[in-house]
Design a protein around this motif. Structure first.
Motif, PDB file in Angstrom:
ATOM      1  N   THR A  12      15.172  -3.694  -0.360  1.00 29.49           N
ATOM      2  CA  THR A  12      14.299  -3.152   0.544  1.00 29.49           C
ATOM      3  C   THR A  12      13.745  -1.770  -0.041  1.00 29.49           C
ATOM      4  N   GLU A  13      14.535  -1.264  -1.067  1.00 28.09           N
ATOM      5  CA  GLU A  13      14.313   0.322  -1.649  1.00 28.09           C
ATOM      6  C   GLU A  13      13.184   0.220  -2.701  1.00 28.09           C
ATOM      7  N   GLY A  14      12.592   1.247  -2.921  1.00 24.09           N
ATOM      8  CA  GLY A  14      11.454   1.379  -3.960  1.00 24.09           C
ATOM      9  C   GLY A  14      10.175   1.069  -3.385  1.00 24.09           C
ATOM     10  N   PRO A  15       9.250   1.450  -4.341  1.00 22.44           N
ATOM     11  CA  PRO A  15       7.568   1.112  -3.799  1.00 22.44           C
ATOM     12  C   PRO A  15       7.427  -0.361  -3.925  1.00 22.44           C
ATOM     13  N   VAL A  16       6.376  -0.840  -3.216  1.00 19.98           N
ATOM     14  CA  VAL A  16       6.097  -1.914  -3.287  1.00 19.98           C
ATOM     15  C   VAL A  16       4.419  -2.068  -3.515  1.00 19.98           C
ATOM     16  N   ILE A  17       3.954  -3.110  -4.391  1.00 15.78           N
ATOM     17  CA  ILE A  17       2.514  -3.352  -4.375  1.00 15.78           C
ATOM     18  C   ILE A  17       1.987  -4.598  -3.932  1.00 15.78           C
ATOM     19  N   ARG A  18       1.511  -4.430  -2.610  1.00 20.80           N
ATOM     20  CA  ARG A  18       1.242  -5.691  -1.785  1.00 20.80           C
ATOM     21  C   ARG A  18      -0.106  -6.143  -2.088  1.00 20.80           C
ATOM     22  N   SER A  28       2.680   5.524 -12.711  1.00 28.26           N
ATOM     23  CA  SER A  28       2.967   6.521 -11.911  1.00 28.26           C
ATOM     24  C   SER A  28       3.961   6.480 -10.923  1.00 28.26           C
ATOM     25  N   SER A  29       4.860   5.434 -10.992  1.00 24.33           N
ATOM     26  CA  SER A  29       5.745   5.264 -10.065  1.00 24.33           C
ATOM     27  C   SER A  29       7.442   5.640 -10.581  1.00 24.33           C
ATOM     28  N   PRO A  30       8.315   6.425 -10.065  1.00 21.42           N
ATOM     29  CA  PRO A  30       9.580   6.588 -10.883  1.00 21.42           C
ATOM     30  C   PRO A  30      10.177   5.617 -10.916  1.00 21.42           C
ATOM     31  N   ALA A  31      10.072   4.448 -10.036  1.00 24.42           N
ATOM     32  CA  ALA A  31      10.831   3.352  -9.999  1.00 24.42           C
ATOM     33  C   ALA A  31       9.973   2.140 -10.161  1.00 24.42           C
ATOM     34  N   THR A  32      10.746   1.123 -10.564  1.00 26.29           N
ATOM     35  CA  THR A  32       9.879  -0.182 -10.733  1.00 26.29           C
ATOM     36  C   THR A  32       9.586  -0.631  -9.568  1.00 26.29           C
ATOM     37  N   PRO A  33       8.057  -0.752  -9.297  1.00 21.44           N
ATOM     38  CA  PRO A  33       7.506  -1.279  -8.205  1.00 21.44           C
ATOM     39  C   PRO A  33       7.588  -2.751  -8.215  1.00 21.44           C
ATOM     40  N   ARG A  34       7.684  -3.477  -6.984  1.00 23.69           N
ATOM     41  CA  ARG A  34       7.650  -4.944  -6.770  1.00 23.69           C
ATOM     42  C   ARG A  34       6.585  -5.501  -6.133  1.00 23.69           C
ATOM     43  N   LEU A  35       6.112  -6.602  -6.536  1.00 21.86           N
ATOM     44  CA  LEU A  35       5.165  -7.264  -6.068  1.00 21.86           C
ATOM     45  C   LEU A  35       5.134  -7.924  -4.774  1.00 21.86           C
ATOM     46  N   GLY A  76     -12.210   0.562  -7.249  1.00 23.61           N
ATOM     47  CA  GLY A  76     -11.062  -0.197  -7.918  1.00 23.61           C
ATOM     48  C   GLY A  76     -10.651  -1.346  -7.263  1.00 23.61           C
ATOM     49  N   PRO A  77      -9.324  -2.113  -7.693  1.00 22.54           N
ATOM     50  CA  PRO A  77      -8.997  -3.144  -7.071  1.00 22.54           C
ATOM     51  C   PRO A  77      -8.325  -2.886  -5.796  1.00 22.54           C
ATOM     52  N   ALA A  78      -8.321  -3.903  -4.836  1.00 23.67           N
ATOM     53  CA  ALA A  78      -8.188  -3.695  -3.392  1.00 23.67           C
ATOM     54  C   ALA A  78      -6.587  -3.900  -3.384  1.00 23.67           C
ATOM     55  N   VAL A  79      -5.966  -2.971  -3.651  1.00 22.61           N
ATOM     56  CA  VAL A  79      -4.554  -3.090  -3.601  1.00 22.61           C
ATOM     57  C   VAL A  79      -3.949  -1.830  -2.968  1.00 22.61           C
ATOM     58  N   SER A  80      -2.845  -1.919  -2.094  1.00 19.35           N
ATOM     59  CA  SER A  80      -2.325  -0.634  -1.538  1.00 19.35           C
ATOM     60  C   SER A  80      -0.696  -0.617  -1.953  1.00 19.35           C
ATOM     61  N   THR A  81      -0.213   0.407  -2.107  1.00 18.40           N
ATOM     62  CA  THR A  81       1.111   0.495  -2.141  1.00 18.40           C
ATOM     63  C   THR A  81       1.735   1.226  -1.123  1.00 18.40           C
ATOM     64  N   LYS A  82       2.804   0.748  -0.671  1.00 18.01           N
ATOM     65  CA  LYS A  82       3.609   1.409   0.537  1.00 18.01           C
ATOM     66  C   LYS A  82       5.129   1.517  -0.052  1.00 18.01           C
ATOM     67  N   ASP A  83       5.614   2.454   0.487  1.00 17.17           N
ATOM     68  CA  ASP A  83       7.001   2.546   0.315  1.00 17.17           C
ATOM     69  C   ASP A  83       7.799   1.629   1.341  1.00 17.17           C
ATOM     70  N   SER A  84       8.512   0.736   0.963  1.00 16.63           N
ATOM     71  CA  SER A  84       9.119  -0.225   1.922  1.00 16.63           C
ATOM     72  C   SER A  84      10.204   0.410   2.904  1.00 16.63           C
ATOM     73  N   VAL A  85      10.681   1.608   2.338  1.00 16.67           N
ATOM     74  CA  VAL A  85      11.718   2.350   3.325  1.00 16.67           C
ATOM     75  C   VAL A  85      10.880   2.789   4.347  1.00 16.67           C
ATOM     76  N   ALA A  86      11.435   2.890   5.687  1.00 18.62           N
ATOM     77  CA  ALA A  86      10.706   3.179   6.841  1.00 18.62           C
ATOM     78  C   ALA A  86      10.284   4.688   6.867  1.00 18.62           C
ATOM     79  N   GLY A  87       9.056   5.069   7.321  1.00 22.16           N
ATOM     80  CA  GLY A  87       8.808   6.233   7.318  1.00 22.16           C
ATOM     81  C   GLY A  87       8.366   6.817   5.900  1.00 22.16           C
ATOM     82  N   GLY A  88       8.162   5.975   4.826  1.00 23.84           N
ATOM     83  CA  GLY A  88       7.887   6.387   3.400  1.00 23.84           C
ATOM     84  C   GLY A  88       6.631   6.773   3.330  1.00 23.84           C
ATOM     85  N   ALA A  89       6.195   7.514   2.407  1.00 24.10           N
ATOM     86  CA  ALA A  89       4.789   8.041   2.176  1.00 24.10           C
ATOM     87  C   ALA A  89       4.127   6.805   1.365  1.00 24.10           C
TER      88      ALA A  89
END
Length: 504
Positions: free
Chosen positions: A443-449, A479-486, A49-62
């Motif tokens: 800084t809250e919510g998921p991030v697509i980097r 799949s994200s419960p919140a709006t991800p940001r790019l 698939g595409p080379a994209v990773s998602t990280k929770d921007s909150v410290a310690g997030g999954a």
């Protein structure tokens, strides 16, 4: 209709040229549209698939990492890994295969009937309505899809218009000038439709482009009307000058068009545009822009554009004057009052085009009037610090999604205007408040980097061009419960590359 009329009048040359300029661009655009459909709809098993990773921007997030664009649809909310799925039954698998076969047959039939763009327009309308009617989560997903579909159809429309309407305009105008007298109804209708189509498509492209960018202010409808009038009169003067010259000097007209296209294409390539994802696609794009530059101005490079725009219009003015002058010199000066009228029409039409261009840039540009107060580069600027948010700042999804307040949406930056310097990649340029305050980054919510530099105006963002990124963004957004940001890679901080799990 016009081609059939030429055929019934035994004018086979005009019939062939008219039909060629209708069928060839349509076939090219339908092939490109169907190629996009095949890529978007096909999901070969086991493909990376595409080379994209998602990280929770909150410290310690999954963290969630996807290697298959469809894998995120199977991801459970709140869990870092896709959950185990039961094996599909034979009946459901059979229904799925039948459904996919029907969709393939439908799309094949639609594109064979040259209706690919019509289908995409209808689908964009459907997705827009669904984004209004559905719940919050599905609303975001349908809105992303609508933006992607709008980007596709606007790029297809721009390509087809300058491959079809532009040569059709010159052809029919040349025939009308060559025949003289009162124009026939069908050629006049075809000429008018081609002219309006060119002006409308350019304004529509700019509006859709700005609407898709969260860092650009949207183009108002008054500004869109000014752009339509600007391109309408400019292209009318250009097309009429071409038609006058071609009606007398057919061979030299062909040499002039090829030479002008080569010079403009080299000018665009020399500017090192960054629109497409590969070198060859970029060259093809530059060649298409060279065709557009035969008729009108089209901004393709970031940075100050005032000098480039002024140089281009000076060249066009000289070319129009030379082409019209050569045609006028072949007429009878003493008795042919009609020739003098045509020269005046070319001059006045070009002047009106320049007038509406000045109206747009001076009064109706999204960045604010040129003669009035400008939107600043930063709300709060310190002398010792660079403008814009830090390197790990996060860009947002398109502005219409309900993830920011109205004040934050009003703070979206404006696009490049003639003579406006280029901001940093992540620079925020909102309107100037009464008391300058620093903008607080969310800084809250998921991030697509995305490990790519952000595409700059006037190109689309990378996720509008690269269809691999589209698949992953839609999957992760769903799949994200919140709006991800790019978040795009910051060009000024190479060490940030180490923070990404994968690279494109």
């Amino acid at each position: 209709w016009l081609a059939a009329s030429y055929y019934l009048q035994n004018q086979h040359t005009y019939f062939s040229l008219t039909l060629l300029f209708v069928l060839l661009p349509s076939l090219v655009v339908q092939l490109l549209s169907f190629r996009w459909f095949v890529y978007d709809y096909s999901e070969p098993p086991g493909s990376p698939g595409p080379a994209v990773s998602t990280k929770d921007s909150v410290a310690g997030g999954a963290a969630i990492s996807t290697k298959d664009s469809a894998g995120a649809f199977r991801t459970k909310e709140g869990s870092p890994e896709p959950g185990p799925q039961p094996a599909p039954s034979s009946a459901s698998a059979y229904r799925r295969r039948c459904c996919r076969l029907c969709i393939w047959l439908l799309q094949t039939l639609v594109h064979l009937l040259q209706l690919g763009q019509v289908w995409r327009y209808l689908r964009a309308l459907y997705l827009g309505l669904q984004s209004r009617w559905r719940g919050e989560r599905l609303r975001r997903h349908f809105y992303w899809q609508m933006l992607f579909e709008s980007a596709d159809v606007s790029m297809l429309r721009l390509l087809e218009t300058f491959l079809r309407s532009a040569p059709q305009l010159v052809l029919q105008l040349s025939l009308l000038v060559h025949r003289g007298g009162a124009p026939d109804l069908l050629p006049a209708l075809s000429t008018s439709a081609s002219l309006v189509s060119l002006a409308w498509t350019l304004a529509s492209y700019q509006k859709v482009l700005r609407d898709s960018r969260d860092d650009k202010r949207p183009l108002s409808y008054k500004g869109a009307v000014a752009q339509v009038l600007w391109h309408l009169f400019s292209i009318a003067a250009r097309g009429l000058a071409f038609a006058l010259f071609a009606s007398v000097y057919k061979l030299y007209f062909g040499i002039f068009i090829v030479a002008h296209w080569c010079v403009m294409t080299f000018w665009v390539i020399q500017g090192e545009t960054d629109f497409c994802m590969s070198k060859w696609e970029e060259i093809i794009y530059n060649m298409v822009v060279g065709i557009i530059y035969i008729f009108c101005w089209f901004n393709v490079k970031e940075g100050r554009s005032r000098r480039r725009m002024t140089l281009y219009h000076c060249i066009v003015l000289l070319e129009n004057a030379a082409l019209t002058g050569f045609w006028y010199s072949s007429r009878n000066f003493s008795t042919d009052f009609y020739s003098l009228i045509m020269v005046c029409v070319v001059a006045s039409s070009f002047a009106l085009g320049i007038f509406f261009m000045c109206v747009y840039y001076c009064l109706l540009h999204p960045n604010g009037p040129m003669l009035g107060p400008q939107a600043p580069g930063c709300i709060f600027r310190k002398a010792s610090e660079p403008c814009g948010p830090p390197a790990d700042a996060i860009t947002s999804p398109p502005r219409s999604l309900p993830r920011t307040t109205g004040a934050e949406r009003d703070g979206a930056s404006a696009g490049e205007r003639a003579g406006t310097p280029t901001p940093p990649v992540f620079q925020v340029r909102p309107g100037l408040p009464p008391t300058p305050v620093a903008r607080t980054l969310r800084t809250e919510g998921p991030v697509i980097r995305i490990d790519l530099p952000r595409k700059k105006y006037p190109a689309w963002d990378a996720h509008f061009i690269d269809r691999r990124l589209r698949k992953t963004i839609l999957a992760l957004e769903y799949s994200s419960p919140a709006t991800p940001r790019l978040q795009y890679r910051s060009v000024g901080t190479p060490q940030e590359l180490l923070e990404y799990e994968t690279t494109v």
